[in-house]
Scaffold this active site. Structure first.
Site, short mmCIF file in Angstrom:
data_model
loop_
_atom_site.label_atom_id
_atom_site.label_comp_id
_atom_site.label_asym_id
_atom_site.label_seq_id
_atom_site.Cartn_x
_atom_site.Cartn_y
_atom_site.Cartn_z
N ASP A 226 0.83 -1.20 0.00
CA ASP A 226 0.00 0.00 0.00
C ASP A 226 0.87 1.25 0.00
OD1 ASP A 226 0.91 -0.24 2.70
OD2 ASP A 226 -0.97 -1.18 3.28
N ASP B 87 -8.13 -3.35 14.33
CA ASP B 87 -9.51 -3.56 13.90
C ASP B 87 -9.62 -4.66 12.86
OD1 ASP B 87 -8.35 -2.31 11.75
OD2 ASP B 87 -9.75 -0.62 11.66
N HIS C 174 -7.80 -5.00 10.03
CA HIS C 174 -7.48 -4.71 8.64
C HIS C 174 -6.14 -5.33 8.26
CE1 HIS C 174 -5.29 -1.07 10.33
NE2 HIS C 174 -4.41 -1.47 9.42
N GLU D 143 -9.88 -1.75 5.22
CA GLU D 143 -10.55 -1.45 6.48
C GLU D 143 -11.82 -2.30 6.64
OE1 GLU D 143 -8.97 0.20 8.52
OE2 GLU D 143 -8.20 2.11 7.83
#
Length: 260
Positions: free
Chosen positions: A66, A135, A137, A142
């Site tokens: 990314d 979380d 990801h 996400e």
């Protein structure tokens, strides 16, 4: 999915072993490189093996997971610069062998499509390093991300930006709100996925990844559908795993020749 619970230094050694085994057997291996804290010890170990043992990356290729959108080319937290500092400049990758999505492109949609083509053109990724967010990801996919997603632009959640603020002088306002990221389906196309997680803060995400239902609410859970996934975690990150004792027993009984 294989789960290995061990101290941090041992986890880094195991991941480096898997990469070295590939490079020795097939020098033109294609690697997937992750940023964040999780892979840093792996990069240190690979750099050591390059310097001391002659491990070569000269014929290898690598693709980043990314990139932030809009960070200046010389910004120290631009992921291309982070990867250059942490691993690319410390080994002998050829010029241009490490590629990342172009977060400064005028046409971000085309930049994502071009990145997908570049990965496909070299036959795909052989081994992809991964971390996991608190979380759930992976890369910047996400919660709510499509399990069939490909490289695209994403908006970062407040939680992710707060988690990453430590790299921006603890100022969340400096953390970009958008990124380009490999999609979950892109990641799933790699032949071997190696995910590292350490610390109690990752315990719930690791529990969901390994033992929870597959759900876009916890994007990493899609990895349960991959045929070759290795999850390397320390005791703290493994503290919510209901089958932790079983994972320890199975790894202890594993044949020495098998590897990851």
């Amino acid at each position: 999915m294989e789960v290995v619970i061990a101290p941090g230094p041992e986890l880094a050694r195991l991941a480096a072993d898997a990469i070295e085994r590939l490079l020795r057997a097939r020098p033109q291996t294609v690697l997937g490189l992750a940023t964040g804290s999780s892979p840093l010890a792996v990069y240190d170990e690979l750099a050591r093996r390059h310097t001391q043992d002659g491990l070569s990356f000269a014929r290898a290729r690598a693709f980043m997971l990314d990139e932030y959108v809009g960070l200046p080319a010389d910004h120290p937290e631009r992921y291309r610069n982070v990867i250059e500092a942490e691993i690319a400049s410390r080994v002998d990758f050829a010029e241009g062998a490490v590629q990342g999505p172009d977060g400064l492109a005028d046409d971000l949609v085309e930049a994502c499509a071009a990145y997908e083509r570049a990965i496909a053109d070299v036959g795909g990724v052989d081994l992809q390093l991964l971390g996991i967010g608190t979380d759930g990801h992976v890369a910047f996919n996400e919660p709510g991300s499509s399990l069939a997603s490909r490289t695209r632009i994403k908006t970062l959640t407040r939680q992710t930006r707060e988690d990453n603020a430590r790299f921006f002088d603890d100022d969340v306002s400096q953390v970009p709100t958008h990124c380009l990221t490999q999609g979950l389906a892109t990641i799933m196309s790699a032949r071997h996925l190696v995910l590292l997680a350490q610390g109690r803060g990752k315990a719930e995400a690791v529990h969901q990844l390994v033992e929870g239902p597959v759900s876009a609410l916890w994007p990493a859970t899609v990895l349960q559908h991959h045929p070759h996934v290795t999850v390397l975690v320390d005791d703290a990150a493994a503290s919510r795993l209901q089958l932790a004792d079983y994972y320890r027993e199975t790894y202890a009984a594993k044949p020495a020749w098998q590897g990851l």
